[in-house]
Design an enzyme around this catalytic site. Structure first.
Site, short mmCIF file in Angstrom:
data_model
loop_
_atom_site.label_atom_id
_atom_site.label_comp_id
_atom_site.label_asym_id
_atom_site.label_seq_id
_atom_site.Cartn_x
_atom_site.Cartn_y
_atom_site.Cartn_z
N GLY A 100 0.84 -1.19 0.00
CA GLY A 100 0.00 0.00 0.00
C GLY A 100 0.87 1.24 0.00
CB ILE A 123 3.29 2.45 4.64
CG1 ILE A 123 2.47 3.54 5.33
CG2 ILE A 123 4.59 2.21 5.42
CD1 ILE A 123 2.01 3.18 6.73
CB THR A 164 6.37 -0.43 11.15
OG1 THR A 164 6.23 -0.66 9.74
CG2 THR A 164 7.85 -0.35 11.53
CD GLU A 180 1.82 -1.21 20.81
OE1 GLU A 180 1.35 -0.05 20.98
OE2 GLU A 180 2.13 -1.66 19.71
CG HIS A 232 2.68 1.97 18.13
ND1 HIS A 232 1.58 1.19 18.35
CD2 HIS A 232 2.54 2.42 16.84
CE1 HIS A 232 0.80 1.18 17.28
NE2 HIS A 232 1.38 1.92 16.35
#
Length: 323
Positions: free
Chosen positions: A154, A156, A234, A265, A284
């Site tokens: 996509g 990114i 990521t 997280e 993050h």
């Protein structure tokens, strides 16, 4: 009665550019952060009851929270993912869910490049060694000539590919609907999922989280990865089976991993990933640049304004919602 927008994105503050945009459009604003709610013992469900719109961060908007927001018409999610919002519950309640694709693509792509360089040159390990009083010159490797494998192509993934190509890397990618024009323009090579695993020196994940991608990188997939390769995530923590990953790292199946996202997280104190010499974990921060946060939050706020003023907002995650 003036409509009210609740802002839950933790880095947005009263008096900032998002507050000004919403206020200039005629809305009252209120701001909340997880830390503030924890300090006061205020549940998120109590704060959403009089909200007509929400500029949302990473808080979990469950069905119970959404059902408590009887006036709510729209979420503007600051970010490319919206899995923290119960999309079915929002759609049932006639609440639009929007997101901000592309706003953070450069920031995340640059972070992927930073993680690759850290893996390739063993930079965190070298820093720790020097701080411990040692002087070790362990050999790393150059990115020039290495193969980058992308799962997901996509916005990114495409930006990561361009950065990698500029460094002399060869890029192979798997995407169920590859952009043929992009492939032809750049020379990125389309592959099956298994082929990317087998060829990549660096494997970078750029996929949404849904039932089809949860634990996509499991023990079986890890066994197919090229020996000596590095995994970079990521995207979303849940696309990787972290127990299987810890096994692969401990057993030398992978040379290392760099993770900006995790299943839980912050990283739990008892996580097996803690203390492994061949793991880099960041908190993050892939999209945590001033530029990306500004683009994303202003886009999300504008989508909230559009919905509350009767226009169809852009980037709808649930186009079937009832207006």
């Amino acid at each position: 009665m003036t409509m009210r927008v609740l802002v839950t994105t933790s880095y947005l503050k009263p008096g900032g550019e998002v507050d000004k945009l919403l206020s200039d459009a005629g809305f009252d604003t209120a701001f909340t952060t997880p830390a503030q709610r924890e300090a006061t013992g205020t549940p998120l469900a109590d704060l959403v009851r009089d909200a007509d719109g929400i500029v949302a961060g990473t808080d979990a908007f469950t069905a119970d929270v959404i059902e408590a927001a009887s006036r709510l018409k729209v979420f503007g999610r600051c970010g490319v993912g919206y899995d923290n919002i119960d999309l079915d519950a929002a759609t049932r309640g006639g609440v639009a869910v929007t997101y901000t694709p592309g706003a953070n693509r450069r920031s995340v792509a640059e972070h992927v490049l930073a993680l690759m360089l850290n893996c390739a040159r063993l930079i965190p390990q070298n820093i720790a060694s020097v701080q411990a009083g040692r002087w070790e010159q362990r050999s790393g490797r150059e990115l020039d000539g290495a193969i980058l494998g992308l799962i997901g192509l996509g916005s990114i993934g495409k930006t990561v590919a361009r950065l990698a190509l500029s460094l002399g890397m060869r890029v192979v990618a798997h995407d169920p609907f590859p952009d043929q024009d992009f492939l032809a323009e750049t020379g990125v090579e389309a592959r099956t999922f298994d082929e990317v695993l087998a060829e990549a020196d660096f494997l970078s994940l750029h996929i949404f989280l849904d039932d089809s991608t949860r634990h996509l990188i499991d023990a079986s997939a890890l066994r197919k990865i090229k020996p000596g390769a590095f995994l970079i995530n990521t995207a979303r923590g849940e696309v990787v089976d972290e127990e299987a990953l810890a096994d692969a790292l401990e057993n030398g199946v992978l040379a290392g991993a760099a993770l900006d996202v995790l299943t839980e997280e912050p990283l739990p104190l008892d996580s097996r990933l803690r203390g492994l010499d061949n793991v880099v974990v960041t908190a993050h921060i892939g999209a945590a640049t001033e530029q990306a946060r500004s683009r994303s939050s202003l886009m999300a706020a504008q989508q909230v304004i559009d919905a509350l003023q009767g226009r169809t907002p852009g980037n709808l995650a649930n186009p079937g919602y009832r207006r």
